[in-house]
Design a protein around this motif. Structure first.
Motif, PDB file in Angstrom:
ATOM      1  N   GLY A 144     -25.686 -19.949 124.372  1.00 53.57           N
ATOM      2  CA  GLY A 144     -26.230 -19.562 123.085  1.00 53.57           C
ATOM      3  C   GLY A 144     -25.149 -19.442 122.036  1.00 53.57           C
ATOM      4  N   PRO A 145     -25.551 -19.200 120.785  1.00 54.62           N
ATOM      5  CA  PRO A 145     -24.571 -19.097 119.696  1.00 54.62           C
ATOM      6  C   PRO A 145     -23.555 -17.983 119.935  1.00 54.62           C
ATOM      7  CG  PRO A 145     -26.796 -19.300 118.835  1.00 54.62           C
ATOM      8  CD  PRO A 145     -26.926 -19.075 120.301  1.00 54.62           C
ATOM      9  N   ASP A 146     -22.333 -18.258 119.588  1.00 54.55           N
ATOM     10  CA  ASP A 146     -21.234 -17.297 119.714  1.00 54.55           C
ATOM     11  C   ASP A 146     -20.584 -17.220 118.341  1.00 54.55           C
ATOM     12  OD1 ASP A 146     -19.047 -15.800 120.303  1.00 54.55           O
ATOM     13  OD2 ASP A 146     -18.373 -16.995 122.001  1.00 54.55           O
ATOM     14  N   TYR A 147     -20.707 -16.062 117.681  1.00 59.11           N
ATOM     15  CA  TYR A 147     -20.285 -15.956 116.286  1.00 59.11           C
ATOM     16  C   TYR A 147     -19.412 -14.725 116.089  1.00 59.11           C
ATOM     17  CZ  TYR A 147     -20.602 -15.374 111.195  1.00 59.11           C
ATOM     18  OH  TYR A 147     -20.309 -15.233 109.871  1.00 59.11           O
ATOM     19  N   GLY A 175     -12.492 -15.670 108.085  1.00 58.92           N
ATOM     20  CA  GLY A 175     -12.126 -16.585 109.151  1.00 58.92           C
ATOM     21  C   GLY A 175     -13.271 -16.628 110.140  1.00 58.92           C
ATOM     22  N   LEU A 176     -13.832 -17.802 110.373  1.00 57.06           N
ATOM     23  CA  LEU A 176     -15.000 -17.951 111.233  1.00 57.06           C
ATOM     24  C   LEU A 176     -14.595 -18.518 112.582  1.00 57.06           C
ATOM     25  CD1 LEU A 176     -16.789 -19.207 108.197  1.00 57.06           C
ATOM     26  CD2 LEU A 176     -17.947 -17.537 109.636  1.00 57.06           C
ATOM     27  N   HIS A 177     -15.077 -17.883 113.638  1.00 61.79           N
ATOM     28  CA  HIS A 177     -14.745 -18.256 115.011  1.00 61.79           C
ATOM     29  C   HIS A 177     -16.077 -18.402 115.732  1.00 61.79           C
ATOM     30  CE1 HIS A 177     -11.781 -17.421 118.555  1.00 61.79           C
ATOM     31  NE2 HIS A 177     -11.988 -18.703 118.344  1.00 61.79           N
ATOM     32  N   VAL A 178     -16.630 -19.614 115.728  1.00 58.75           N
ATOM     33  CA  VAL A 178     -18.035 -19.786 116.109  1.00 58.75           C
ATOM     34  C   VAL A 178     -18.258 -21.036 116.949  1.00 58.75           C
ATOM     35  CG1 VAL A 178     -18.729 -18.653 113.958  1.00 58.75           C
ATOM     36  CG2 VAL A 178     -18.645 -21.137 114.055  1.00 58.75           C
ATOM     37  N   THR A 179     -19.320 -20.984 117.748  1.00 59.92           N
ATOM     38  CA  THR A 179     -19.789 -22.161 118.467  1.00 59.92           C
ATOM     39  C   THR A 179     -21.158 -21.866 119.061  1.00 59.92           C
ATOM     40  OG1 THR A 179     -19.305 -23.773 120.219  1.00 59.92           O
ATOM     41  CG2 THR A 179     -18.744 -21.492 120.666  1.00 59.92           C
ATOM     42  N   ASN A 180     -21.983 -22.896 119.258  1.00 63.06           N
ATOM     43  CA  ASN A 180     -23.207 -22.701 120.027  1.00 63.06           C
ATOM     44  C   ASN A 180     -23.163 -23.571 121.280  1.00 63.06           C
ATOM     45  OD1 ASN A 180     -23.544 -25.155 118.746  1.00 63.06           O
ATOM     46  ND2 ASN A 180     -25.669 -24.830 118.202  1.00 63.06           N
ATOM     47  N   TYR A 181     -21.948 -23.881 121.709  1.00 62.82           N
ATOM     48  CA  TYR A 181     -21.770 -24.622 122.951  1.00 62.82           C
ATOM     49  C   TYR A 181     -21.936 -23.644 124.104  1.00 62.82           C
ATOM     50  CZ  TYR A 181     -19.514 -27.374 126.620  1.00 62.82           C
ATOM     51  OH  TYR A 181     -19.231 -28.050 127.776  1.00 62.82           O
ATOM     52  N   GLY A 230     -10.997 -21.712 122.881  1.00 64.76           N
ATOM     53  CA  GLY A 230     -12.137 -22.540 123.258  1.00 64.76           C
ATOM     54  C   GLY A 230     -13.197 -22.705 122.195  1.00 64.76           C
ATOM     55  N   LYS A 231     -12.992 -22.105 121.006  1.00 64.14           N
ATOM     56  CA  LYS A 231     -13.995 -22.174 119.934  1.00 64.14           C
ATOM     57  C   LYS A 231     -13.343 -22.632 118.634  1.00 64.14           C
ATOM     58  CE  LYS A 231     -15.044 -17.819 120.298  1.00 64.14           C
ATOM     59  NZ  LYS A 231     -15.691 -16.505 120.043  1.00 64.14           N
ATOM     60  N   PRO A 232     -14.116 -23.248 117.746  1.00 58.58           N
ATOM     61  CA  PRO A 232     -13.568 -23.639 116.435  1.00 58.58           C
ATOM     62  C   PRO A 232     -13.231 -22.419 115.594  1.00 58.58           C
ATOM     63  CG  PRO A 232     -15.622 -24.804 116.926  1.00 58.58           C
ATOM     64  CD  PRO A 232     -15.497 -23.718 117.930  1.00 58.58           C
ATOM     65  N   LEU A 233     -12.098 -22.485 114.935  1.00 56.11           N
ATOM     66  CA  LEU A 233     -11.674 -21.452 113.990  1.00 56.11           C
ATOM     67  C   LEU A 233     -11.462 -22.130 112.641  1.00 56.11           C
ATOM     68  CD1 LEU A 233     -10.671 -18.443 113.631  1.00 56.11           C
ATOM     69  CD2 LEU A 233      -8.361 -19.358 113.976  1.00 56.11           C
ATOM     70  N   PHE A 234     -12.097 -21.594 111.585  1.00 57.69           N
ATOM     71  CA  PHE A 234     -11.951 -22.218 110.274  1.00 57.69           C
ATOM     72  C   PHE A 234     -12.186 -21.193 109.180  1.00 57.69           C
ATOM     73  CE2 PHE A 234     -16.368 -22.477 111.361  1.00 57.69           C
ATOM     74  CZ  PHE A 234     -17.101 -22.501 110.197  1.00 57.69           C
ATOM     75  N   TRP A 235     -12.042 -21.642 107.931  1.00 54.05           N
ATOM     76  CA  TRP A 235     -12.050 -20.760 106.766  1.00 54.05           C
ATOM     77  C   TRP A 235     -13.306 -20.921 105.926  1.00 54.05           C
ATOM     78  CZ3 TRP A 235      -8.402 -17.124 105.680  1.00 54.05           C
ATOM     79  CH2 TRP A 235      -7.160 -17.228 106.324  1.00 54.05           C
ATOM     80  N   TRP A 236     -13.662 -19.803 105.259  1.00 58.72           N
ATOM     81  CA  TRP A 236     -14.610 -19.904 104.150  1.00 58.72           C
ATOM     82  C   TRP A 236     -14.273 -18.847 103.113  1.00 58.72           C
ATOM     83  CZ3 TRP A 236     -18.035 -16.808 101.473  1.00 58.72           C
ATOM     84  CH2 TRP A 236     -18.782 -17.485 100.495  1.00 58.72           C
ATOM     85  N   THR A 237     -14.413 -19.213 101.842  1.00 59.63           N
ATOM     86  CA  THR A 237     -14.264 -18.314 100.707  1.00 59.63           C
ATOM     87  C   THR A 237     -15.072 -18.897  99.555  1.00 59.63           C
ATOM     88  OG1 THR A 237     -12.694 -17.358  99.115  1.00 59.63           O
ATOM     89  CG2 THR A 237     -12.118 -19.494 100.051  1.00 59.63           C
ATOM     90  N   PRO A 238     -15.588 -18.061  98.658  1.00 56.76           N
ATOM     91  CA  PRO A 238     -16.380 -18.591  97.542  1.00 56.76           C
ATOM     92  C   PRO A 238     -15.563 -19.331  96.485  1.00 56.76           C
ATOM     93  CG  PRO A 238     -16.137 -16.209  97.338  1.00 56.76           C
ATOM     94  CD  PRO A 238     -15.596 -16.580  98.677  1.00 56.76           C
TER      95      PRO A 238
END
Length: 463
Positions: A230-233, A221-227, A154-162
């Motif tokens: 409140g924010p869910d991180y 790996g980021l699994h986040v939403t503020n839907y 139910g939440k977006p899952l995506f990537w981040w790296t420098p």
């Protein structure tokens, strides 16, 4: 012509959006022209009108002009113009963009950028003024970020790296998968599961084609939403050391690669229906769970992660079923512990040396299975294992193949009288078994054929 200033900033929403833009435009961000920005904005506006994507946008930009059905057509067009072309506006006084530090041109809230508060809420707002100051370029990039994500639990899952190159490759996997899902024609996007499995399975696939000359780095790996209320991180750490292990193992000897691939394939969860297995297509999208991937990613969530990493050896590397004996690979496990588990080379050298002495001189040389059986069958306790080493040392000494007391201390990670007991004897025992089963399987496999049927008298033979 306006100079474009889309650039990576080190913030995950902006960077994920830029990576999507690069994949769509098929060029690096520093080469974006004004025509490129116009093309990308037009494409995004049309794409976000689709019913299947509109529902998904509500967990990214709640009540925004992208997905709020109560907003008029004119208001939606005005909103989309603002978030995609605010770089044409004049700066807001002397305020800086929080992402790139260029002059800010817009005050954003949760409908424009995820994890923010509402437009009238001043809690944590910079300077006590509602809204987050951003430039138009960063704001535009964030609008593309949903296409870097997959819907998971139910939440977006995506990537981040420098590392931009690595981020581009990882993001490209999810971007392509999302485009394939949208091409399927469903009214809503499939809700996937097992985020840890999805992340590490994606990383493994990317590393198959990621060049050896390209840089690796720690990833999140980021699994986040503020839907919602409140924010869910939540973030999953995937360190550079693990990526290097997965990358380098692919070019090692065939038997080492086979042993690791067997671990991965064996760890896929089976369907609950009797006799049915999850097919490979589902595995490739992360729909099902891989227990090995889950354990690896979960290990790094704890402060004491090295202990968790070493525990993976007994759970996944050590094969104790006769039909799996040939997948025991000390070289694989050694590389894993050195690269990911932080285990010292000297310690691993000694473990291998003593295990080889027991295998070659006490088991194969004397045809005595008791030295294997006593580790394979007996309940593992520190007192039993140290007693085993004492007896092995005595028997080897009689053959002129002894090991030293100093070897034992290093092997058991005991360096002073202040060390409290044998800290990870279970790991040393597992490494012994991996090496013994590997050597005996290669040179005298008949000793393993009835290992599971050894009688109690033989098991107790070396006590």
């Amino acid at each position: 012509m306006i100079e474009t200033k889309i650039q990576y900033t080190g913030h995950f929403f902006v960077d994920a959006g830029i990576a999507v833009m690069e994949h769509y435009l098929q060029k690096e961000c520093q080469s974006f022209s004004q025509e490129d920005l116009d093309k990308a904005a037009q494409w995004l506006t049309v794409l976000y009108q689709r019913k299947d994507i509109k529902g998904y946008l509500t967990i990214h930009f709640p009540n925004s002009g992208w997905c709020n059905a109560t907003i008029s057509t004119e208001k939606k067009a005005e909103y989309q113009e603002k978030v995609l072309k605010s770089y044409l506006l004049k700066p807001i006084g002397e305020r800086e963009c929080v992402y790139c530090h260029r002059p800010a041109q817009f005050l954003a809230d949760r409908q424009h950028i995820p994890l923010l508060t509402g437009m009238t809420t001043i809690i944590t707002s910079p300077g006590g003024v509602p809204g987050l100051p951003v430039c138009g370029y960063c704001l535009m990039a964030v609008q593309f970020y949903p296409l870097a994500t997959l819907k998971c639990q139910g939440k977006p899952l995506f990537w981040w790296t420098p590392e931009p190159q690595l981020l581009s490759e990882l993001t490209g996997e999810y971007f392509r998968q999302l485009m394939q899902l949208l091409a399927g024609g469903s009214e809503k996007l499939v809700n996937l599961d097992w985020p840890r499995t999805m992340l590490l399975n994606t990383a493994s696939r990317v590393l198959d084609t990621y060049g050896d000359d390209k840089p690796l780095a720690d990833c999140i790996g980021l699994h986040v939403t503020n839907y919602g209320a409140g924010p869910d991180y939540h973030q999953y750490r995937i360190p550079k050391e693990l990526l290097e292990f997965l990358s380098e193992i692919k070019v090692m000897e065939q038997e080492v690669r086979d042993a690791h691939q067997y671990i991965i394939q064996k760890a896929w969860e089976k369907e609950k229906k009797a006799g049915d297995k999850i097919n490979s297509e589902n595995n490739s999208t992360g729909i099902t769970r891989n227990f090995y991937f889950e354990a690896l990613v979960k290990a790094f969530e704890d402060v004491d992660w090295q202990k968790n990493i070493r525990g993976i050896v007994g759970e996944f590397h050590l094969k104790t079923k006769p039909e799996e004996f040939h997948y025991n690979s000390f070289k694989l496990t050694r590389f894993f512990l050195e690269k990911v588990g932080g285990m010292e080379k000297q310690r691993l050298d000694i473990i291998k040396k003593i295990a080889d002495q027991i295998a070659n001189h006490l088991i194969i040389g004397n045809n005595e299975k008791k030295w294997l059986n006593d580790l394979y069958f007996r309940e593992s306790k520190p007192s039993h294992f140290t007693g085993y080493l004492i007896k092995a040392q005595k028997s080897l000494a009689e053959k002129g193949q002894s090991f030293t007391f100093e070897d034992v201390l290093i092997m058991l990670d005991i360096y002073s009288i202040d060390d409290a007991g044998v800290k990870d004897f279970w790991l040393v025992r597992d490494l012994f078994l991996i090496r013994l089963l590997e050597i005996i399987g290669k040179h005298k496999r008949d000793l393993l054929e009835d290992l599971q049927f050894a009688d109690e008298d033989e098991i107790e033979g070396c006590n």
